[in-house]
Design a protein around this motif. Structure first.
Motif, PDB file in Angstrom:
ATOM      1  N   THR A  95       1.452  -4.034   8.047  1.00  0.00           N
ATOM      2  CA  THR A  95       1.938  -3.834   6.819  1.00  0.00           C
ATOM      3  C   THR A  95       3.550  -3.865   6.827  1.00  0.00           C
ATOM      4  O   THR A  95       3.916  -2.892   7.896  1.00  0.00           O
ATOM      5  CB  THR A  95       1.176  -2.681   5.970  1.00  0.00           C
ATOM      6  OG1 THR A  95      -0.148  -2.767   6.144  1.00  0.00           O
ATOM      7  CG2 THR A  95       1.598  -2.841   4.569  1.00  0.00           C
ATOM      8  N   ARG A 138       7.587   0.296   0.084  1.00  0.00           N
ATOM      9  CA  ARG A 138       6.989   1.423  -0.613  1.00  0.00           C
ATOM     10  C   ARG A 138       5.621   0.939  -1.210  1.00  0.00           C
ATOM     11  O   ARG A 138       4.589   1.341  -0.988  1.00  0.00           O
ATOM     12  CB  ARG A 138       7.879   1.902  -1.873  1.00  0.00           C
ATOM     13  CG  ARG A 138       7.309   3.217  -2.232  1.00  0.00           C
ATOM     14  CD  ARG A 138       8.192   3.771  -3.310  1.00  0.00           C
ATOM     15  NE  ARG A 138       7.791   5.058  -3.617  1.00  0.00           N
ATOM     16  CZ  ARG A 138       8.513   6.272  -3.342  1.00  0.00           C
ATOM     17  NH1 ARG A 138       9.821   5.747  -3.054  1.00  0.00           N
ATOM     18  NH2 ARG A 138       8.165   7.389  -3.381  1.00  0.00           N
ATOM     19  N   GLN A 140       2.950  -0.088   1.279  1.00  0.00           N
ATOM     20  CA  GLN A 140       2.609   1.264   2.019  1.00  0.00           C
ATOM     21  C   GLN A 140       1.677   1.790   1.261  1.00  0.00           C
ATOM     22  O   GLN A 140       0.467   2.480   1.660  1.00  0.00           O
ATOM     23  CB  GLN A 140       3.696   2.155   2.587  1.00  0.00           C
ATOM     24  CG  GLN A 140       4.731   1.712   3.645  1.00  0.00           C
ATOM     25  CD  GLN A 140       3.846   1.387   4.857  1.00  0.00           C
ATOM     26  OE1 GLN A 140       2.913   2.447   5.315  1.00  0.00           O
ATOM     27  NE2 GLN A 140       3.841   0.298   5.605  1.00  0.00           N
ATOM     28  N   ARG A 141       2.045   1.918  -0.276  1.00  0.00           N
ATOM     29  CA  ARG A 141       1.052   2.564  -1.174  1.00  0.00           C
ATOM     30  C   ARG A 141      -0.315   1.674  -1.233  1.00  0.00           C
ATOM     31  O   ARG A 141      -1.385   2.504  -1.184  1.00  0.00           O
ATOM     32  CB  ARG A 141       1.698   2.586  -2.616  1.00  0.00           C
ATOM     33  CG  ARG A 141       0.903   3.497  -3.573  1.00  0.00           C
ATOM     34  CD  ARG A 141       1.639   3.857  -4.624  1.00  0.00           C
ATOM     35  NE  ARG A 141       2.812   4.515  -4.367  1.00  0.00           N
ATOM     36  CZ  ARG A 141       3.651   4.868  -5.241  1.00  0.00           C
ATOM     37  NH1 ARG A 141       4.219   4.043  -6.257  1.00  0.00           N
ATOM     38  NH2 ARG A 141       4.552   5.820  -4.725  1.00  0.00           N
ATOM     39  N   GLU A 142      -0.206   0.581  -1.215  1.00  0.00           N
ATOM     40  CA  GLU A 142      -1.463  -0.325  -1.366  1.00  0.00           C
ATOM     41  C   GLU A 142      -2.172  -0.311  -0.016  1.00  0.00           C
ATOM     42  O   GLU A 142      -3.570  -0.002   0.022  1.00  0.00           O
ATOM     43  CB  GLU A 142      -1.073  -1.727  -1.469  1.00  0.00           C
ATOM     44  CG  GLU A 142      -2.284  -2.797  -1.429  1.00  0.00           C
ATOM     45  CD  GLU A 142      -3.100  -2.553  -2.545  1.00  0.00           C
ATOM     46  OE1 GLU A 142      -2.880  -1.736  -3.527  1.00  0.00           O
ATOM     47  OE2 GLU A 142      -4.303  -3.109  -2.716  1.00  0.00           O
ATOM     48  N   ARG A 143      -1.674  -0.243   0.964  1.00  0.00           N
ATOM     49  CA  ARG A 143      -2.251   0.001   2.451  1.00  0.00           C
ATOM     50  C   ARG A 143      -3.029   1.330   2.350  1.00  0.00           C
ATOM     51  O   ARG A 143      -4.257   1.449   2.904  1.00  0.00           O
ATOM     52  CB  ARG A 143      -1.477   0.061   3.455  1.00  0.00           C
ATOM     53  CG  ARG A 143      -1.569   0.507   5.001  1.00  0.00           C
ATOM     54  CD  ARG A 143      -0.828   0.567   6.018  1.00  0.00           C
ATOM     55  NE  ARG A 143      -0.001   1.610   5.930  1.00  0.00           N
ATOM     56  CZ  ARG A 143      -0.387   2.782   6.362  1.00  0.00           C
ATOM     57  NH1 ARG A 143      -1.460   3.027   6.853  1.00  0.00           N
ATOM     58  NH2 ARG A 143       0.496   3.908   5.808  1.00  0.00           N
ATOM     59  N   HIS A 144      -2.165   2.218   1.940  1.00  0.00           N
ATOM     60  CA  HIS A 144      -2.879   3.678   1.739  1.00  0.00           C
ATOM     61  C   HIS A 144      -4.157   3.480   1.040  1.00  0.00           C
ATOM     62  O   HIS A 144      -5.398   4.130   1.107  1.00  0.00           O
ATOM     63  CB  HIS A 144      -2.077   4.813   1.308  1.00  0.00           C
ATOM     64  CG  HIS A 144      -2.508   5.963   1.464  1.00  0.00           C
ATOM     65  ND1 HIS A 144      -2.498   6.841   2.596  1.00  0.00           N
ATOM     66  CD2 HIS A 144      -2.927   6.818   0.462  1.00  0.00           C
ATOM     67  CE1 HIS A 144      -3.121   7.994   2.178  1.00  0.00           C
ATOM     68  NE2 HIS A 144      -3.323   8.244   0.939  1.00  0.00           N
ATOM     69  N   ARG A 145      -3.920   2.997  -0.178  1.00  0.00           N
ATOM     70  CA  ARG A 145      -5.080   2.864  -1.278  1.00  0.00           C
ATOM     71  C   ARG A 145      -6.391   2.286  -0.516  1.00  0.00           C
ATOM     72  O   ARG A 145      -7.764   2.663  -0.719  1.00  0.00           O
ATOM     73  CB  ARG A 145      -4.604   2.066  -2.382  1.00  0.00           C
ATOM     74  CG  ARG A 145      -5.617   2.213  -3.606  1.00  0.00           C
ATOM     75  CD  ARG A 145      -5.173   1.402  -4.508  1.00  0.00           C
ATOM     76  NE  ARG A 145      -5.406  -0.103  -4.334  1.00  0.00           N
ATOM     77  CZ  ARG A 145      -6.756  -0.798  -4.390  1.00  0.00           C
ATOM     78  NH1 ARG A 145      -7.797  -0.061  -4.874  1.00  0.00           N
ATOM     79  NH2 ARG A 145      -6.970  -1.961  -3.826  1.00  0.00           N
ATOM     80  N   ASN A 160      -7.202   2.035   2.630  1.00  0.00           N
ATOM     81  CA  ASN A 160      -7.649   2.541   3.558  1.00  0.00           C
ATOM     82  C   ASN A 160      -8.537   4.067   3.024  1.00  0.00           C
ATOM     83  O   ASN A 160      -9.679   4.042   3.569  1.00  0.00           O
ATOM     84  CB  ASN A 160      -6.827   3.286   4.530  1.00  0.00           C
ATOM     85  CG  ASN A 160      -5.898   2.273   5.474  1.00  0.00           C
ATOM     86  OD1 ASN A 160      -6.430   1.319   5.462  1.00  0.00           O
ATOM     87  ND2 ASN A 160      -4.756   2.739   6.003  1.00  0.00           N
ATOM     88  N   CYS A 161      -8.195   4.454   1.973  1.00  0.00           N
ATOM     89  CA  CYS A 161      -8.889   5.580   1.201  1.00  0.00           C
ATOM     90  C   CYS A 161     -10.018   4.964   0.914  1.00  0.00           C
ATOM     91  O   CYS A 161     -11.179   5.340   0.930  1.00  0.00           O
ATOM     92  CB  CYS A 161      -8.149   6.070   0.093  1.00  0.00           C
ATOM     93  SG  CYS A 161      -6.660   7.233   0.785  1.00  0.00           S
ATOM     94  N   TRP A 196     -12.383   4.353   3.364  1.00  0.00           N
ATOM     95  CA  TRP A 196     -12.925   5.421   4.116  1.00  0.00           C
ATOM     96  C   TRP A 196     -14.250   6.310   3.187  1.00  0.00           C
ATOM     97  O   TRP A 196     -15.170   6.604   3.553  1.00  0.00           O
ATOM     98  CB  TRP A 196     -11.864   6.570   4.193  1.00  0.00           C
ATOM     99  CG  TRP A 196     -12.251   8.094   4.764  1.00  0.00           C
ATOM    100  CD1 TRP A 196     -12.355   8.293   6.036  1.00  0.00           C
ATOM    101  CD2 TRP A 196     -12.885   8.992   4.243  1.00  0.00           C
ATOM    102  NE1 TRP A 196     -12.739   9.619   6.475  1.00  0.00           N
ATOM    103  CE2 TRP A 196     -13.232  10.188   5.302  1.00  0.00           C
ATOM    104  CE3 TRP A 196     -13.409   9.533   2.820  1.00  0.00           C
ATOM    105  CZ2 TRP A 196     -13.896  11.286   4.992  1.00  0.00           C
ATOM    106  CZ3 TRP A 196     -13.758  10.749   2.635  1.00  0.00           C
ATOM    107  CH2 TRP A 196     -14.188  11.474   3.695  1.00  0.00           C
TER     108      TRP A 196
END
Ligand SMILES: [Zn+2]
Length: 115
Positions: A26, A30, A33-38, A40-41, A44
């Motif tokens: 990615t 910003r 990165q936010r979408e990648r984090h979302r 991944n969460c 998980w």
């Protein structure tokens, strides 16, 4: 050498950082990165859904008592409804043993023997 590659989220080409190298999929924007984090969460949570379910069952069945040592207060009726009578008896006996252990650990420490 690190090649340029398209971002998995926005599709723009970017050059991976030296530190991340091949693992970086990615770009550093910003929003990406936010979408990648979302994502991944979300992944998980899907993989660990059982934890949520276990937590709900635990909350329904068990309440921790106050005081120094932790005592288990179990809603035995809810346990019976949840697992059936045979397992409920087993759980009830285990809780008794655990609570007896907690009671023992409440005792003040014995004075040490003098040499
Ligand atoms: Zn991007």
């Amino acid at each position: 050498m690190i090649k340029k590659r398209p971002c998995k989220i926005c599709g723009r080409w970017f050059r991976a950082s030296n530190r991340e190298g091949d693992r970086q999929r990615t770009c550093t924007r910003r929003e990406c990165q936010r979408e990648r984090h979302r994502r991944n969460c979300k992944q998980w949570r899907e993989r660990n859904r059982y934890l949520e379910k276990e937590g709900r069952v635990r909350d329904r069945l068990i309440k921790e008592g106050g005081g120094g040592a932790v005592r288990l207060k179990v809603d035995l009726e809810a346990v019976r409804d949840s697992v059936g009578p045979e397992q409920a008896v087993l759980i009830e006996e285990i809780v008794k043993v655990l609570n007896a252990g907690a009671r023992d650990s409440d005792l003040p420490e014995r004075p040490k023997k003098k040499k």
